[in-house]
Write a protein that holds these residues in place. Structure first.
Motif, mmCIF file in Angstrom:
data_model
loop_
_atom_site.group_PDB
_atom_site.id
_atom_site.type_symbol
_atom_site.label_atom_id
_atom_site.label_comp_id
_atom_site.label_asym_id
_atom_site.label_seq_id
_atom_site.Cartn_x
_atom_site.Cartn_y
_atom_site.Cartn_z
ATOM 1 N N ASP A 233 0.807 -1.210 0.000
ATOM 2 C CA ASP A 233 0.000 0.000 0.000
ATOM 3 C C ASP A 233 0.843 1.263 0.000
ATOM 4 O OD1 ASP A 233 0.859 -0.720 2.534
ATOM 5 O OD2 ASP A 233 -0.713 0.425 3.532
ATOM 6 N N ILE A 234 2.174 1.151 0.123
ATOM 7 C CA ILE A 234 3.049 2.328 0.170
ATOM 8 C C ILE A 234 4.230 2.103 -0.770
ATOM 9 C CG2 ILE A 234 4.452 3.827 1.617
ATOM 10 C CD1 ILE A 234 2.779 3.052 3.990
ATOM 11 N N ASP A 235 4.437 3.048 -1.696
ATOM 12 C CA ASP A 235 5.600 3.002 -2.575
ATOM 13 C C ASP A 235 6.788 3.749 -1.977
ATOM 14 O OD1 ASP A 235 4.272 1.515 -4.525
ATOM 15 O OD2 ASP A 235 3.509 3.300 -5.542
ATOM 16 N N VAL A 236 6.510 4.860 -1.316
ATOM 17 C CA VAL A 236 7.559 5.621 -0.651
ATOM 18 C C VAL A 236 7.184 5.716 0.832
ATOM 19 C CG1 VAL A 236 6.413 7.761 -1.382
ATOM 20 C CG2 VAL A 236 8.758 7.844 -0.501
ATOM 21 N N ILE A 237 7.987 5.108 1.676
ATOM 22 C CA ILE A 237 7.698 5.059 3.104
ATOM 23 C C ILE A 237 8.470 6.168 3.811
ATOM 24 C CG2 ILE A 237 7.782 3.650 5.192
ATOM 25 C CD1 ILE A 237 7.773 1.186 3.429
ATOM 26 N N SER A 238 7.731 7.136 4.354
ATOM 27 C CA SER A 238 8.380 8.231 5.060
ATOM 28 C C SER A 238 7.321 9.062 5.764
ATOM 29 C CB SER A 238 9.175 9.113 4.089
ATOM 30 O OG SER A 238 9.766 10.206 4.784
ATOM 31 N N THR A 239 7.704 9.604 6.903
ATOM 32 C CA THR A 239 6.843 10.546 7.615
ATOM 33 C C THR A 239 7.213 11.985 7.294
ATOM 34 O OG1 THR A 239 8.326 10.527 9.536
ATOM 35 C CG2 THR A 239 6.527 8.912 9.511
ATOM 36 N N ASP A 240 8.216 12.168 6.452
ATOM 37 C CA ASP A 240 8.706 13.501 6.102
ATOM 38 C C ASP A 240 8.062 13.946 4.793
ATOM 39 O OD1 ASP A 240 10.047 15.826 5.657
ATOM 40 O OD2 ASP A 240 12.056 14.928 5.528
ATOM 41 N N ARG A 241 7.303 15.016 4.839
ATOM 42 C CA ARG A 241 6.646 15.512 3.630
ATOM 43 C C ARG A 241 7.637 15.920 2.560
ATOM 44 N NH1 ARG A 241 6.032 21.441 3.701
ATOM 45 N NH2 ARG A 241 4.362 21.115 2.165
ATOM 46 N N HIS A 242 8.850 16.315 2.974
ATOM 47 C CA HIS A 242 9.872 16.718 2.018
ATOM 48 C C HIS A 242 10.496 15.511 1.323
ATOM 49 C CE1 HIS A 242 9.539 20.830 3.387
ATOM 50 N NE2 HIS A 242 9.722 20.434 4.647
ATOM 51 N N THR A 243 10.182 14.331 1.785
ATOM 52 C CA THR A 243 10.597 13.114 1.089
ATOM 53 C C THR A 243 9.461 12.572 0.229
ATOM 54 O OG1 THR A 243 12.148 12.523 2.846
ATOM 55 C CG2 THR A 243 11.423 10.738 1.397
ATOM 56 N N VAL A 244 8.249 12.611 0.765
ATOM 57 C CA VAL A 244 7.095 12.050 0.053
ATOM 58 C C VAL A 244 6.714 12.894 -1.149
ATOM 59 C CG1 VAL A 244 4.663 11.413 0.259
ATOM 60 C CG2 VAL A 244 6.238 10.959 2.150
ATOM 61 N N LYS A 245 6.623 14.208 -0.972
ATOM 62 C CA LYS A 245 6.159 15.073 -2.063
ATOM 63 C C LYS A 245 7.088 15.037 -3.268
ATOM 64 C CE LYS A 245 4.089 19.593 -2.906
ATOM 65 N NZ LYS A 245 3.574 20.810 -2.252
ATOM 66 N N PRO A 246 8.421 15.152 -3.097
ATOM 67 C CA PRO A 246 9.299 15.087 -4.271
ATOM 68 C C PRO A 246 9.263 13.732 -4.975
ATOM 69 C CG PRO A 246 10.443 16.077 -2.412
ATOM 70 C CD PRO A 246 9.174 15.496 -1.886
ATOM 71 N N GLY B 281 -3.334 13.623 15.188
ATOM 72 C CA GLY B 281 -3.733 12.222 15.261
ATOM 73 C C GLY B 281 -3.671 11.479 13.948
ATOM 74 N N PHE B 282 -3.176 12.133 12.882
ATOM 75 C CA PHE B 282 -3.123 11.514 11.572
ATOM 76 C C PHE B 282 -1.674 11.545 11.081
ATOM 77 C CE2 PHE B 282 -7.222 13.558 12.197
ATOM 78 C CZ PHE B 282 -8.099 12.502 11.984
ATOM 79 N N ALA B 283 -0.960 10.467 11.355
ATOM 80 C CA ALA B 283 0.460 10.419 11.038
ATOM 81 C C ALA B 283 0.658 10.049 9.572
ATOM 82 C CB ALA B 283 1.169 9.411 11.932
ATOM 83 N N LEU B 284 1.477 10.819 8.878
ATOM 84 C CA LEU B 284 1.816 10.511 7.495
ATOM 85 C C LEU B 284 2.697 9.260 7.467
ATOM 86 C CD1 LEU B 284 1.830 11.369 4.464
ATOM 87 C CD2 LEU B 284 3.923 12.666 5.004
ATOM 88 N N ALA B 285 2.301 8.275 6.641
ATOM 89 C CA ALA B 285 3.071 7.046 6.525
ATOM 90 C C ALA B 285 3.823 6.956 5.206
ATOM 91 C CB ALA B 285 2.157 5.821 6.666
ATOM 92 N N GLY B 286 3.352 7.688 4.183
ATOM 93 C CA GLY B 286 4.017 7.646 2.883
ATOM 94 C C GLY B 286 3.022 7.906 1.773
ATOM 95 N N GLY B 287 3.342 7.399 0.604
ATOM 96 C CA GLY B 287 2.466 7.599 -0.546
ATOM 97 C C GLY B 287 2.682 6.523 -1.587
ATOM 98 N N ARG B 288 1.796 6.520 -2.578
ATOM 99 C CA ARG B 288 1.919 5.563 -3.682
ATOM 100 C C ARG B 288 1.181 6.122 -4.897
ATOM 101 N NH1 ARG B 288 -2.419 3.171 -0.814
ATOM 102 N NH2 ARG B 288 -4.251 2.769 -2.130
#
Length: 304
Positions: A174-187, A206-213
Motif C-alpha cells: 500500500d506504500i511506494d515511498v515510506i516516510s513521515t517527512d513531507r519533504h521526502t514524500v512530495k518530491p 492524530g493523523f500520522a503521514l506514513a508515505g504515498g503511492r
C-alpha cells in the motif's frame, strides 16, 4: 490453489464477496496463471459493462395505462376475499369496492360512518391490512427510486475507489515511498505525475503521514497519500486540478460503501477522496486538520 479451485471464486472476487484470505489466495493464483487471469479479466469487463448501462425510467403514464387495461369487475368484498382468482381480476375492481363499501348498518356522515355493527369486524380488518400493504409498497418504491437515481458511472467509480483501497491493504503493497517527512514524500511524485499533491504530516492532530503511492482509479493515474489513524489506514486519493474525480455527478457523494467510509472535498485546487474503515468521524477530522494546515500555509505565504 490450483485452477479448479480458483475458477469458481473468480466471479465472487470481481464482486468483492470473498473474505480477505480467499481474496489473497485467488490473486496469488492469478499472478502466476495467464489462463485464469484472462477469465478474471473477462469477468471484470462484463461487470464494468453492466454497471455502465444507463438507467431508463418508466414513462410517466405507464401505471395509468396498466390500470386502465385491467378488466373492471363488480366483485363483492366477500368473494374477493375468499377467492384468490377473483381477487386477482384487477385493481379497478378493488377501487370500485373501496369507494362503494360501507360497514353493514352504518350511516354515512361528513367524517365517515357511524352506527356500524361491531365497529371493527373482518371487513374493517381487511381494509386496514390493505391500507398498510399499500403504504409499505409506496415506501419501498420511494427507497428504490432514490437508490436508482445514482448514476451507474458514479457507482462504478466509487466501487473502483474502494477496490483500490482494499486491494492495497490485502497485497501489503500500500506504500511506494515510506516516510513521515513531507519533504521526502512530495518530491517522490515528481516525474511520475504531472501535478504536486498537498502533503503534510498531521501526527499532532492524530493523523500520522506514513508515505504515498501511485494507483489507478477510473483509468486515471492518481497520487495516494497514506495516513495512519490509531490502528486504521486512511488513503487520500488526490486528483489533479480541474478534475472532479472520474464519473462523479454533481450530487452529494456517498458517505459509505461496503462498510468503508468515504469523503470528498476540494483543497488546493484539487479534488480529494478519502477512504478508510475507521469511520466517517475520522475522515472529518482529517479534512479539518488538512484544511487548517493549507490555510496556515496560505497565510504564511501572503505574509511573507
Amino acid at each position: 490453489m490450483n485452477c479448479d479451485e480458483a475458477r469458481p471464486l473468480v466471479d465472487a472476487s470481481v464482486d468483492r464477496e470473498l473474505s480477505a484470505a480467499d481474496e489473497w489466495r485467488v490473486r496469488e493464483h492469478l499472478a502466476g496463471c495467464a489462463q485464469c487471469r484472462r477469465v478474471a479479466e473477462d469477468a471484470q469487463a462484463i461487470s464494468r459493462v453492466i454497471r455502465s448501462v444507463p438507467y431508463h425510467r418508466a414513462p410517466a403514464g405507464l401505471a395509468a395505462r396498466i390500470a386502465a387495461a385491467l378488466p373492471a369487475t363488480d366483485v363483492e368484498p366477500e368473494t374477493a376475499s375468499s377467492s384468490p382468482a377473483s381477487a386477482a381480476r384487477g385493481a379497478s375492481g378493488w377501487r370500485e369496492w373501496l369507494r362503494s363499501w360501507r360497514p353493514r348498518g352504518a350511516v354515512a356522515t361528513g367524517s365517515g360512518y357511524r352506527g356500524a355493527e361491531g365497529s371493527g369486524g373482518p371487513r374493517a380488518a381487511t381494509l386496514a391490512w390493505f391500507g398498510c400493504a399499500v403504504l409499505v409498497l409506496c415506501a419501498l418504491a420511494v427507497t428504490a427510486t432514490l437508490q436508482m437515481r445514482r448514476p451507474a458511472a458514479e457507482v462504478a467509480f466509487v466501487d473502483d475507489l474502494v477496490s483500490s483501497h482494499v486491494r492495497a491493504q490485502i497485497s501489503g503493497r500500500d506504500i511506494d515511498v515510506i516516510s513521515t517527512d513531507r519533504h521526502t514524500v512530495k518530491p517522490w511524485f515528481n516525474g511520475r505525475i504531472d501535478y504536486a499533491p498537498p502533503v503534510f504530516d498531521l501526527a499532532q492532530q492524530g493523523f500520522a503521514l506514513a508515505g504515498g503511492r501511485l494507483d489507478y482509479v477510473g483509468r486515471e493515474r492518481v497520487a495516494v497519500l497514506v495516513y495512519h489513524y490509531r490502528k486504521h489506514v486512511i488513503d487520500v486519493y488526490v486528483f489533479p486540478p480541474g478534475s472532479n474525480g472520474p464519473a462523479v455527478s454533481g450530487g452529494a457523494p456517498p458517505r459509505a460503501s461496503e462498510g468503508y467510509a468515504l469523503l470528498r472535498w476540494e483543497a488546493a485546487g484539487m479534488t480529494l477522496w478519502a477512504v478508510t474503515d475507521a469511520g466517517a468521524d475520522a475522515l472529518d477530522g482529517l479534512r479539518a486538520a488538512l484544511d487548517a494546515r493549507l490555510a496556515a500555509g496560505a497565510s504564511e505565504a501572503a505574509g511573507g
